[in-house]
Design a protein around this motif. Structure first.
Motif, PDB file in Angstrom:
ATOM      1  N   LEU A   1       0.824  -1.200   0.000  1.00  0.00           N
ATOM      2  CA  LEU A   1       0.000   0.000   0.000  1.00  0.00           C
ATOM      3  C   LEU A   1       0.865   1.259   0.000  1.00  0.00           C
ATOM      4  CD1 LEU A   1      -2.750   1.344   0.036  1.00  0.00           C
ATOM      5  CD2 LEU A   1      -2.795   1.092   2.528  1.00  0.00           C
ATOM      6  N   ALA A   2       1.938   1.236   0.787  1.00  0.00           N
ATOM      7  CA  ALA A   2       2.855   2.391   0.810  1.00  0.00           C
ATOM      8  C   ALA A   2       3.476   2.619  -0.564  1.00  0.00           C
ATOM      9  CB  ALA A   2       3.941   2.176   1.862  1.00  0.00           C
ATOM     10  N   GLU A   3       3.799   1.537  -1.239  1.00  0.00           N
ATOM     11  CA  GLU A   3       4.376   1.637  -2.587  1.00  0.00           C
ATOM     12  C   GLU A   3       3.371   2.248  -3.557  1.00  0.00           C
ATOM     13  OE1 GLU A   3       5.398  -1.563  -6.103  1.00  0.00           O
ATOM     14  OE2 GLU A   3       5.891  -2.109  -4.034  1.00  0.00           O
ATOM     15  N   TRP A   4       2.118   1.783  -3.497  1.00  0.00           N
ATOM     16  CA  TRP A   4       1.085   2.329  -4.384  1.00  0.00           C
ATOM     17  C   TRP A   4       0.799   3.789  -4.045  1.00  0.00           C
ATOM     18  CZ3 TRP A   4      -2.370  -2.437  -3.047  1.00  0.00           C
ATOM     19  CH2 TRP A   4      -1.819  -3.579  -3.655  1.00  0.00           C
ATOM     20  N   ASP A   5       0.768   4.118  -2.747  1.00  0.00           N
ATOM     21  CA  ASP A   5       0.535   5.509  -2.342  1.00  0.00           C
ATOM     22  C   ASP A   5       1.617   6.424  -2.918  1.00  0.00           C
ATOM     23  OD1 ASP A   5      -1.772   4.967  -0.912  1.00  0.00           O
ATOM     24  OD2 ASP A   5      -0.759   4.808   1.017  1.00  0.00           O
ATOM     25  N   GLU A   6       2.853   5.962  -2.875  1.00  0.00           N
ATOM     26  CA  GLU A   6       3.959   6.772  -3.400  1.00  0.00           C
ATOM     27  C   GLU A   6       3.780   7.016  -4.895  1.00  0.00           C
ATOM     28  OE1 GLU A   6       7.331   9.063  -3.380  1.00  0.00           O
ATOM     29  OE2 GLU A   6       6.272   8.229  -1.645  1.00  0.00           O
ATOM     30  N   GLN A   7       3.396   5.966  -5.624  1.00  0.00           N
ATOM     31  CA  GLN A   7       3.138   6.127  -7.054  1.00  0.00           C
ATOM     32  C   GLN A   7       2.032   7.139  -7.302  1.00  0.00           C
ATOM     33  OE1 GLN A   7       2.648   1.701  -7.739  1.00  0.00           O
ATOM     34  NE2 GLN A   7       3.645   2.214  -9.660  1.00  0.00           N
ATOM     35  N   HIS A   8       0.945   7.020  -6.562  1.00  0.00           N
ATOM     36  CA  HIS A   8      -0.210   7.890  -6.774  1.00  0.00           C
ATOM     37  C   HIS A   8       0.110   9.344  -6.435  1.00  0.00           C
ATOM     38  CE1 HIS A   8      -2.973   4.149  -6.204  1.00  0.00           C
ATOM     39  NE2 HIS A   8      -2.522   4.247  -7.429  1.00  0.00           N
TER      40      HIS A   8
ATOM     41  N   GLY B   1     -11.935  -1.440   8.376  1.00  0.00           N
ATOM     42  CA  GLY B   1     -10.963  -0.875   7.449  1.00  0.00           C
ATOM     43  C   GLY B   1     -10.243   0.320   8.032  1.00  0.00           C
ATOM     44  N   ASN B   2     -10.945   1.126   8.799  1.00  0.00           N
ATOM     45  CA  ASN B   2     -10.324   2.293   9.416  1.00  0.00           C
ATOM     46  C   ASN B   2      -9.415   1.916  10.578  1.00  0.00           C
ATOM     47  OD1 ASN B   2     -11.167   4.706   7.943  1.00  0.00           O
ATOM     48  ND2 ASN B   2     -13.234   4.064   8.493  1.00  0.00           N
ATOM     49  N   VAL B   3      -9.733   0.811  11.256  1.00  0.00           N
ATOM     50  CA  VAL B   3      -8.811   0.301  12.269  1.00  0.00           C
ATOM     51  C   VAL B   3      -7.506  -0.130  11.595  1.00  0.00           C
ATOM     52  CG1 VAL B   3      -8.405  -1.577  13.910  1.00  0.00           C
ATOM     53  CG2 VAL B   3     -10.620  -0.406  13.875  1.00  0.00           C
ATOM     54  N   GLY B   4      -7.629  -0.841  10.480  1.00  0.00           N
ATOM     55  CA  GLY B   4      -6.442  -1.239   9.730  1.00  0.00           C
ATOM     56  C   GLY B   4      -5.660  -0.043   9.219  1.00  0.00           C
ATOM     57  N   LEU B   5      -6.376   0.996   8.823  1.00  0.00           N
ATOM     58  CA  LEU B   5      -5.727   2.213   8.347  1.00  0.00           C
ATOM     59  C   LEU B   5      -4.918   2.871   9.460  1.00  0.00           C
ATOM     60  CD1 LEU B   5      -5.613   4.023   5.787  1.00  0.00           C
ATOM     61  CD2 LEU B   5      -7.497   5.324   6.767  1.00  0.00           C
ATOM     62  N   LEU B   6      -5.486   2.907  10.657  1.00  0.00           N
ATOM     63  CA  LEU B   6      -4.779   3.485  11.805  1.00  0.00           C
ATOM     64  C   LEU B   6      -3.522   2.687  12.131  1.00  0.00           C
ATOM     65  CD1 LEU B   6      -4.708   5.540  14.111  1.00  0.00           C
ATOM     66  CD2 LEU B   6      -6.153   3.992  15.449  1.00  0.00           C
ATOM     67  N   ILE B   7      -3.626   1.357  12.091  1.00  0.00           N
ATOM     68  CA  ILE B   7      -2.469   0.510  12.354  1.00  0.00           C
ATOM     69  C   ILE B   7      -1.403   0.725  11.287  1.00  0.00           C
ATOM     70  CG2 ILE B   7      -1.670  -1.884  12.491  1.00  0.00           C
ATOM     71  CD1 ILE B   7      -4.458  -2.584  13.622  1.00  0.00           C
ATOM     72  N   ALA B   8      -1.834   0.794  10.039  1.00  0.00           N
ATOM     73  CA  ALA B   8      -0.885   1.024   8.938  1.00  0.00           C
ATOM     74  C   ALA B   8      -0.182   2.370   9.102  1.00  0.00           C
ATOM     75  CB  ALA B   8      -1.622   0.967   7.596  1.00  0.00           C
ATOM     76  N   ALA B   9      -0.939   3.378   9.497  1.00  0.00           N
ATOM     77  CA  ALA B   9      -0.348   4.695   9.701  1.00  0.00           C
ATOM     78  C   ALA B   9       0.672   4.659  10.841  1.00  0.00           C
ATOM     79  CB  ALA B   9      -1.447   5.711  10.023  1.00  0.00           C
ATOM     80  N   ALA B  10       0.340   3.940  11.899  1.00  0.00           N
ATOM     81  CA  ALA B  10       1.243   3.860  13.046  1.00  0.00           C
ATOM     82  C   ALA B  10       2.553   3.183  12.692  1.00  0.00           C
ATOM     83  CB  ALA B  10       0.564   3.125  14.196  1.00  0.00           C
TER      84      ALA B  10
END
Length: 325
Positions: free
Chosen positions: A256-263, A312-321
């Motif tokens: 996801l971080a890789e795709w975010d960087e591309q976007h 999904g938002n719980v996962g988003l928070l964990i990913a952000a952390a």
């Protein structure tokens, strides 16, 4: 102004067919002989008849080219055009279709080779799209009915209830490409970004583009196609715990971080097309991604990013952390 695809004729705008707008079906094919006939037949069964299919074959080694030629002889070239794809994978194939200067229509519909469209798919999309201003990018998408290889129902795709928006598109794609129908103004955005845009997948990119430029997205809760699940699907069912675990694995592998960087990079190249609120959201999101823990979490909160479900938002928070966005 949004740059348009270059055309060999003097008028790059879609034909004047207000009474019966023309739809260009953008079909990507690659070794699809097993299921392709059912998909093509479902075009012919559409209740809306003013369409032309453009099949971009990505160097198939099976009977796909023969099947396409057979249907072209049956339907005529006015209903089916066949072109050679770039042979660089699914994303490049669809983007090359969407930016092909020979293809000019009022509306455009992405199509996979192995689905079956419901008879009212195009009509439902046009019923909404025709309520939108022609000069503003607009995108229609919908739920899907999952079916097995024999076309037996096995479930329905997840129902999304939060509004489509750029803050959602940054971290989640709710617009499945095989359901997408979009107007000429949205197509111009794809032309502006180019067939070689460095993005993960064409449908997520279009969802990002339309919302980033202030265009409306309509998510239809009614399934408009039968999404076949089989062993060679590039992207399959997104429901159930198996799918959730697969997404978690990709998340912590840094995908996801890789795709975010591309976007982020691709959107920054189109800065002149973005609306002011989008620019602010993108700036906050891009800055937060490279900060330490607390400023990172605060930055993401200020950007307003969200996924469609509580889990999904719980996962988003964990990913952000963990710095995985």
């Amino acid at each position: 102004m949004i740059s348009t695809c270059r055309h060999n004729h003097p008028n790059p705008m879609p034909p004047d067919t207000a009474a019966s707008p023309q739809v260009a079906i953008l079909l990507g094919t690659y070794n699809g002989e097993k299921y392709l006939p059912e998909q093509l037949d479902s075009y012919a069964s559409q209740s809306y008849g003013n369409w032309k299919a453009w099949a971009s074959d990505d160097s198939s080694s099976d009977a796909t080219p023969k099947l396409l030629n057979d249907y072209q002889r049956k339907w005529g070239e006015e209903k089916l055009a066949i072109i050679n794809g770039p042979a660089r994978g699914c994303t490049r194939n669809f983007l090359s279709l969407a930016t092909n200067p020979a293809i000019v229509a009022d509306y455009y519909a992405f199509s996979d080779q192995d689905d079956i469209w419901e008879p009212d798919k195009l009509q439902r999309a046009l019923d909404w799209l025709q309520t939108q201003p022609q000069d503003i990018p607009a995108l229609y998408c919908s739920r899907t009915m999952f079916v097995d290889e024999a076309n037996h129902d096995i479930g329905v795709s997840q129902l999304y209830t939060r509004p489509p928006a750029f803050a959602n598109a940054l971290v989640q794609n709710i617009a499945s490409g095989n359901t997408m129908v979009f107007n000429h103004a949205a197509r111009q955005l794809l032309c502006a970004s180019g067939a070689d845009a460095d993005v993960y997948i064409h449908d997520w990119w279009l969802y990002l583009l339309v919302t980033a430029c202030g265009g409306p997205v309509h998510y239809d809760p009614h399934p408009t196609l039968r999404y076949r699940q089989h062993d060679i699907n590039l992207i399959g069912m997104n429901t159930g715990w198996k799918a959730r675990l697969a997404r978690i694995r990709m998340l912590f592998a840094g995908r996801l971080a890789e795709w975010d960087e591309q976007h982020v990079r691709a959107l920054q190249k189109l800065d002149s097309h973005l609306i002011a609120t989008t620019k602010q959201t993108l700036r906050l999101f891009a800055m937060a991604r490279h900060r330490r823990l607390l400023p990172r979490l605060v930055g993401f909160k200020r950007a307003g990013i969200y996924r469609q479900t509580r889990l999904g938002n719980v996962g988003l928070l964990i990913a952000a952390a963990f710095g995985k966005l």
